[in-house]
Design an enzyme around this catalytic site. Structure first.
Site, PDB file in Angstrom:
ATOM      1  N   LYS A  38       0.792  -1.277   0.147  1.00 17.52           N
ATOM      2  CA  LYS A  38       0.169   0.028  -0.050  1.00 17.52           C
ATOM      3  C   LYS A  38       0.855   1.294  -0.280  1.00 17.52           C
ATOM      4  O   LYS A  38       0.719   2.111  -0.689  1.00 17.52           O
ATOM      5  CB  LYS A  38      -0.899   0.017   1.098  1.00 17.52           C
ATOM      6  CG  LYS A  38      -1.698   1.370   1.594  1.00 17.52           C
ATOM      7  CD  LYS A  38      -2.602   1.372   2.900  1.00 17.52           C
ATOM      8  CE  LYS A  38      -1.769   1.073   4.177  1.00 17.52           C
ATOM      9  NZ  LYS A  38      -0.878   2.320   4.563  1.00 17.52           N
ATOM     10  N   THR A  39       1.746   1.291   0.987  1.00 13.33           N
ATOM     11  CA  THR A  39       2.572   2.643   0.978  1.00 13.33           C
ATOM     12  C   THR A  39       3.352   2.843  -0.139  1.00 13.33           C
ATOM     13  O   THR A  39       3.653   3.829  -0.835  1.00 13.33           O
ATOM     14  CB  THR A  39       3.503   2.560   2.298  1.00 13.33           C
ATOM     15  OG1 THR A  39       2.700   2.208   3.352  1.00 13.33           O
ATOM     16  CG2 THR A  39       4.319   3.735   2.451  1.00 13.33           C
ATOM     17  N   ASP A 225      -4.451   7.999   2.416  1.00 13.61           N
ATOM     18  CA  ASP A 225      -4.001   6.702   3.227  1.00 13.61           C
ATOM     19  C   ASP A 225      -5.089   6.218   4.103  1.00 13.61           C
ATOM     20  O   ASP A 225      -5.629   7.340   4.982  1.00 13.61           O
ATOM     21  CB  ASP A 225      -2.641   6.860   3.694  1.00 13.61           C
ATOM     22  CG  ASP A 225      -1.865   5.956   4.073  1.00 13.61           C
ATOM     23  OD1 ASP A 225      -2.447   4.568   3.607  1.00 13.61           O
ATOM     24  OD2 ASP A 225      -0.955   5.732   4.786  1.00 13.61           O
ATOM     25  N   GLU A 226      -5.068   5.109   4.143  1.00 14.33           N
ATOM     26  CA  GLU A 226      -5.903   4.452   5.479  1.00 14.33           C
ATOM     27  C   GLU A 226      -7.250   5.025   5.448  1.00 14.33           C
ATOM     28  O   GLU A 226      -7.976   5.334   6.378  1.00 14.33           O
ATOM     29  CB  GLU A 226      -5.519   4.664   6.707  1.00 14.33           C
ATOM     30  CG  GLU A 226      -3.983   3.979   7.019  1.00 14.33           C
ATOM     31  CD  GLU A 226      -3.892   2.671   7.008  1.00 14.33           C
ATOM     32  OE1 GLU A 226      -4.716   2.082   6.658  1.00 14.33           O
ATOM     33  OE2 GLU A 226      -2.765   2.231   7.349  1.00 14.33           O
ATOM     34  N   GLN A 259      -9.690  -4.092   7.334  1.00 15.89           N
ATOM     35  CA  GLN A 259      -8.850  -3.698   8.353  1.00 15.89           C
ATOM     36  C   GLN A 259      -9.378  -2.339   9.021  1.00 15.89           C
ATOM     37  O   GLN A 259      -8.842  -1.585   9.719  1.00 15.89           O
ATOM     38  CB  GLN A 259      -7.472  -3.692   7.787  1.00 15.89           C
ATOM     39  CG  GLN A 259      -6.792  -4.607   7.529  1.00 15.89           C
ATOM     40  CD  GLN A 259      -5.268  -4.291   6.982  1.00 15.89           C
ATOM     41  OE1 GLN A 259      -4.208  -4.258   8.055  1.00 15.89           O
ATOM     42  NE2 GLN A 259      -4.752  -4.250   5.948  1.00 15.89           N
ATOM     43  N   ARG A 610      -0.665 -10.085  10.789  1.00  8.85           N
ATOM     44  CA  ARG A 610       0.262  -9.798  11.113  1.00  8.85           C
ATOM     45  C   ARG A 610       1.586 -10.843  10.980  1.00  8.85           C
ATOM     46  O   ARG A 610       2.727 -10.333  10.891  1.00  8.85           O
ATOM     47  CB  ARG A 610       0.393  -9.367  12.722  1.00  8.85           C
ATOM     48  CG  ARG A 610      -0.736  -8.216  13.061  1.00  8.85           C
ATOM     49  CD  ARG A 610      -0.962  -7.210  12.222  1.00  8.85           C
ATOM     50  NE  ARG A 610      -1.651  -7.265  11.160  1.00  8.85           N
ATOM     51  CZ  ARG A 610      -1.499  -6.539   9.888  1.00  8.85           C
ATOM     52  NH1 ARG A 610      -0.493  -5.604   9.935  1.00  8.85           N
ATOM     53  NH2 ARG A 610      -2.325  -6.688   8.937  1.00  8.85           N
TER      54      ARG A 610
END
Length: 726
Positions: A38-39, A225-226, A259, A610
């Site tokens: 994503k980043t 973002d997010e 998420q 995770r």
């Protein structure tokens, strides 16, 4: 444009990532599953827009949720391009709104040099504001009232916009009026709080089309973002900036609806779910190649979260190249007898993984509730394993625990002035700094502890009635509790003290998000006391545990809540407490809403993803909830895990009988005795169980003799017929 950079940054992307980067025009939603880059996509898209001369650096609005994410994004972009990076509109929602508000402060009655108050300042200001209403702050704590005000601000509600349906009965129904007075006072002080930064700017943009038009002209591209974590006010601010009347909006939102786990702090998953409705003809790119986890981990997590109805479908697959690495170990679901064995077994596994070459830094214990950390901390300290609580405080260092321990210290040692000073005005008894100083001065004069001094001053009438009565009540409470300790035991005495002092009531009436967790921690402390015969021995144990500070080294085991784990990754992840009522939480079950249960399921998805290499999920027959053992029901999420990706172990057949007898007054039945049968199918690395020595891992095999690394006694050579494969 630098063609070398162009070839470099695009060829390293997979097809879906490249599509997300190169689809620059029009609204775009990038559904980026866990570990899918994503980043990388977000920063590469920013650089791509600059390197293709579509915009200048200051014509891109890039919004993140944390300063850390903004800094990382800035550094990555800087490394990709050869042009100056000045005047960037890159930062958190609140940082960007602060910049806007200083430009337009006069529109809301402020000047550009306004002050931003911290929480302590807000509480002090609120205390002044509520005076006309004569609010009982014991019943309606200021922190709770401030929380109500902040929730209104997060929903974009000024005092004038609060309808009866959105009002609250907090503060005897005066909360809305107090909110209005609070806002007026803030303006008089040329100040605002954190919530005002977005609320004021959103109101300015909503009410002043000319200012909004300036930003429409300035920002040619918007990156977010997010997006799944946005709350109502953040959504409203973005929508104002992004929705134009005649031209298409170049807005790109990156996020993962699976998420979205922060509803408790105002996040609205519906914001990302309705993106196509908000921006008709929007493109959607799904990033589904995960470069973090094995196929078994991804398969388990994806099938679990697919049980949610409110989601935008996507299926994660492993992007790892090596076939053996990409498949990996199946997710282990481990059934244990009780929560104490769960903690002990996990700590054993940590040591075994260390022997296999894993470092502590590559492992993490992810809990649903903060109170769960206490038992793990105890076992880790016993084994000398360094750990850290991420995003929180070690159990015995938490404020509420230190308060309770101070109450216990005063009970046992009336001369403990430090402990007495901590609790004398907790909860509030009207004992201020001036009164305390007067008592200290008298104590030095008569050479006596503070409690003895207070009794002396009460007898001599040197304390006025307003101050003297609550102090007299406190001394009597402590004296009465000592009698209860003697007659009924330390647990009943401790519970009486915390109830009669109204300390527990203080947290029950607190409306902050942390209050419920603090009560859970206190109850977990009472549970810990049950292992000791009296308060004195318990306090001694606590002193020794807290004295064993973590060694000064970089390698720690991480313990944190599932909420705190988002965005992190580890080789090995332990997930304890998967039982209905704990996970999913009882709060979610009590609400009976699909929405609440689906958020808990997303939290489970976050926990599993995770892990890079191995996941171990635990559930127990019974668990200590507060001060009592309660039978547990396996989490409903366990049934939703696909058998294809899961392996099951039942440690109920390997009970440490001595351990159970120490923790249970009930009689042990014969069927709990382990019957060991011979097996010729042992292999190196197998987990095995011995009736007497507990669990271990096989290190070597020599015909009928097997060398096992037991956690209780170390390495031992055993005849194979005496052990059982798990």
């Amino acid at each position: 444009m630098n063609t070398h950079h162009t070839a470099d940054y695009l060829t390293s992307l997979n097809p879906e990532q490249r599509l997300a980067v190169e689809t620059t025009e029009g609204p775009l939603l990038v559904l980026a599953g866990a570990g899918t880059g994503k980043t990388r996509v977000l920063t590469t898209r920013f650089a791509h827009i600059l390197l293709t001369n579509r915009a200048k650096p200051w014509q891109i609005l890039a919004v993140t949720f944390t300063n850390k994410a903004a800094q990382e994004m800035y550094k990555r972009i800087e490394n990709m391009i050869d042009m100056p990076m000045s005047n960037l509109w890159l930062g958190t929602f609140h940082a960007l709104c602060t910049r806007m508000l200083r430009r337009h402060a006069n529109y809301v009655g402020l000047t550009p040099n306004f002050t931003i108050l911290d929480t302590d300042d807000q509480i002090r200001l609120l205390k002044q504001v509520i005076e006309p209403w004569k609010i009982d702050i014991k019943r309606w704590p200021l922190a709770g009232l401030l929380g109500e005000i902040q929730r209104w601000k997060d929903r974009g509600l000024t005092p004038q916009h609060i309808t009866p349906a959105e009002d609250t009965n907090f503060a005897d129904g005066h909360a809305r009026a107090i909110y209005e007075a609070y806002q007026t006072r803030l303006l008089q002080l040329n100040a605002c709080d954190f919530g005002d930064l977005m609320l004021h700017v959103t109101e300015i943009l909503r009410l002043n089309p000319d200012i909004l038009a300036q930003y429409h002209t300035l920002f040619r591209y918007i990156l977010v973002d997010e997006y799944q974590d946005t709350n109502t006010i953040q959504y409203l601010w973005l929508r104002l900036l992004a929705q134009r009347q005649q031209e298409q909006t170049n807005i790109c939102c990156v996020g993962d609806d699976d998420q979205s786990i922060y509803a408790w702090r105002g996040a609205e998953v519906k914001n990302i779910l309705r993106f196509e409705k908000d921006f008709p003809n929007a493109n959607i790119v799904r990033l589904e190649r995960n470069y973090r986890s094995t196929s078994h981990i991804l398969g388990a997590a994806t099938k679990l979260v697919a049980h949610n109805n409110e989601r935008l479908s996507k299926t994660l697959c492993s992007g790892l190249v090596d076939s053996d690495t990409s498949i990996g170990e199946k997710v282990a679901v481990i059934h244990v007898y009780d929560s104490d064995i769960e903690a002990e077994f996990i700590c054993q596994q940590i040591t075994l993984f260390q022997k296999q070459g894993y470092s502590l830094a590559e492992m993490a214990i992810l809990v649903r509730a903060g109170f769960q950390t206490r038992s793990f901390e105890e076992y880790l300290v016993q084994r000398g394993l360094p750990y850290r609580i991420i995003g929180g405080t070690r159990f015995y260092e938490r404020a509420e625990i230190r308060d309770v321990l101070a109450y216990f210290r005063v009970l046992i040692q009336p001369a403990d002035d430090l402990a007495f000073e901590r609790i004398v005005n907790v909860p509030k008894r009207g004992i201020g700094a001036t009164t305390l100083q007067k008592i200290r001065t008298t104590a030095r004069t008569i050479n006596a502890p503070l409690m003895t001094t207070i009794q002396h001053m009460l007898d001599n009438g040197t304390l006025n009635k307003r101050i003297g009565e609550p102090l007299r009540d406190l001394l009597k409470l402590l004296s009465d509790t000592r009698d209860i300790l003697r007659d009924k035991g330390h647990i009943i005495g401790a519970e009486h003290l915390l109830e009669a002092s109204h300390y527990l009531d203080m947290w029950r009436q607190d409306r902050s998000a942390e209050a419920e967790g603090r009560i859970d921690n206190i109850m977990e402390l009472l549970h810990a006391m049950e292992e000791f015969t009296d308060i004195e021995s318990f306090l001694e144990h606590v002193a020794l545990v807290t004295e064993k500070d973590t060694p000064d080294q970089e390698e720690y085991l991480s313990i944190m809540t599932l909420h705190r784990a988002k965005g992190l990754e580890f080789d090995i992840v332990f997930l304890p407490g998967w039982e209905d009522g704990l996970f999913p939480s009882q709060h979610a079950l009590n609400r009976g809403e699909t929405k609440a249960l689906e958020e808990e399921r997303r939290l489970a998805y976050v926990g599993i993803t995770r892990a890079r290499k191995q996941v171990m999920i635990f559930h127990a027959n019974r668990r200590r909830i507060y001060t009592h053992w309660q039978n547990s029901i396996p989490s409903r999420f366990l049934k939703e895990l696909p058998e294809k990706h899961v392996t099951y172990r039942n440690l109920n057949n390997c009970l440490n009988i001595q351990h159970i007898q120490q923790n249970d007054n009930s009689d042990q039945t014969s069927n709990q005795t382990v019957l060991i049968k011979h097996s010729s199918h042992f292999q190196l690395g197998d987990y095995v169980c011995h009736n007497r020595f507990g669990t271990g891992v096989i290190l070597s095999i020599d015909r009928e003799h097997i060398e096992v690394a037991f956690e209780t006694i170390g390495t031992k050579r055993i005849v194979s017929s005496y052990i059982k494969k798990l």
